[in-house]
Design an enzyme around this catalytic site. Sequence first.
Site, PDB file in Angstrom:
ATOM      1  CG  ASP A 279      -1.831   1.169   1.313  1.00 28.61           C
ATOM      2  OD1 ASP A 279      -2.692   1.288   0.428  1.00 28.61           O
ATOM      3  OD2 ASP A 279      -1.683   1.977   2.253  1.00 28.61           O
TER       4      ASP A 279
ATOM      5  CD  GLU B  41      -2.278   2.829  -3.311  1.00 29.56           C
ATOM      6  OE1 GLU B  41      -3.266   3.535  -3.556  1.00 29.56           O
ATOM      7  OE2 GLU B  41      -1.982   2.474  -2.156  1.00 29.56           O
TER       8      GLU B  41
END
Length: 586
Positions: free
Chosen positions: A244, A281
Amino acid sequence: MLFEVWAPRAGQVTLHAGGRAYAMERDPARAGWWRREAPGGDGTRYGFALDGGPVRPDPRSRRQPDGPDGPSAVAAPESFAWRHAWAGRGLPGAVLYELHVGTFTREGTFDAAAARLPHLAGLGVTHVELMPVCPFPGTHGWGYEGVSLWAVHEPYGGPAGLARFVDAAHALGLGVVLDVVHNHLGPSGNHLPAFGPYFTDTHHTPWGAAVNLDAPGSDEVRAYLTGSALAWLRDYRLDGLRLDAVHALADNRPKHFLAELSGAVDALAARLGRPLFLIAESDLNDPATVTPRPAGGLGLHAQWNDDFHHALHTVLTGESQGYYADFAADPAAALAKTLRGGFFHDGTRSSFRGRPWGRPLDAAATPAHRLIGYAQNHDQIGNRAQGDRLTARLSPGRLACAAALVLGGPFTPMLFMGEEWGARTPWQFFTDHTDPQLAEAVRTGRRREFAAHGWSAEEIPDPQDPATRARSCLDWNEPERDPHRALLDWHRRLIALRRAEPDPGPLSSTTAAVGPGGTAVLRRGTLCTAVNPTPAPAALPLGTPRPAELLAAWHPVHLPGPDGVLHLPPASAAVLRCDGPAPERR
């Protein structure tokens, strides 16, 4: 058994295990570490008290049966009795499916989700990408405010539940990817600061102090994060991790943490004899993210491509607010640019950021599978004011066009759960904070955020209301009804065609021509994908005089004549087999 903990600032550490207290001793071989042998086994509750303070859970706890603030419990997921051998499944050729355990089914457990895995195997996807499963306060939430980065959320089923899910997926030939959050921990239930310098004020993130990757004590913090990542891959037989918001991992050391992590994962893959991968990401649009380490990159194996999503979204919806503004200036050109080169912002000015952004990828050298392409994901749905999917604004035919561009495009495709049948259930932002002040802060903060965009407070779902989570659960009766049934069949056909076509290689091997309104023709290998999302018929030159076979069509169409022009009805798409060499890249 041996209990260990890193607590470099403590003058004394006491182990509380099985109802007894034991003074721990400094480890002479490892600075800041404490150790103690004590009776214990599977299920033994334990924790550590620092300098006479409260008993806190183990930072490396593998199980938190009573939640983040409760005692840890001894667990050994590596001893799970696996029923199915697994040789691994790599990223090239993959079709990913993002899934949130808590809303994939009403029950919101690993076992309930596992019962639905035959649907995914029949759909044809290759990997299930689980949203975060680390413990967080309460029962229901997105998972991005997790703590205890080595443990599994107990309401989902805990460590054993995750292992059963992975085993069930492997039995059906499905790989499993896990979303992990290294850039911050939740504000509630986070006990790491009491143990050591896990965070630093040297850098800051949108969530507060940054994780300590380069200040004093960062060696152990980096080892903590790397050890957690390797444990997920090794002990739960996962195939990959989605990392993330890696742009929030501030690190000024000579070797970036992500390069260190990717090296450790590659070494583990070599030891285990099966492929493992990391998906980032990142909003940096920096080619170094997916460039191999020997070539000076960070060595991650892929990254999400938000630029493709934004371009496709503006073509389909006409939205132009926020970060969509740059793409909405000329949606067709933006979509063409991302299909050909991956990034839209490759040094161009970003009006949303107020400055130039990104660097170009080398389309001839970058394997296309290193970018993940999608029309929807948890962020792009759930961070909308009402969590509305594309289904709320697009006809089934235009949804079919979106699917054709994602599954016929150059990137590794990813679907968000329910997208395959055009689910009409929203996916909203929901929390279950047990701290009343934090709950109210989240509620008012979200309403304030969207008030700036013209939304009234009454229109914003209350994250703490159980009904918000309930609305976000998939309705598994929908796929049995039209138009959902037709969309599901369309996705199955597109996925089967994609998986039957060999990986064409670099980004430059896909040709793309995009016209007014988003009419487009893509050529990937021998497959030619044509889409017409407009409300009028379209005549699309395929760029080859010899289309050999019509493989799939949303509405009935005829093969092109000698002129090579395909006539598509409004809001429609088709896939054809085209013999001969691909036309020159346009």
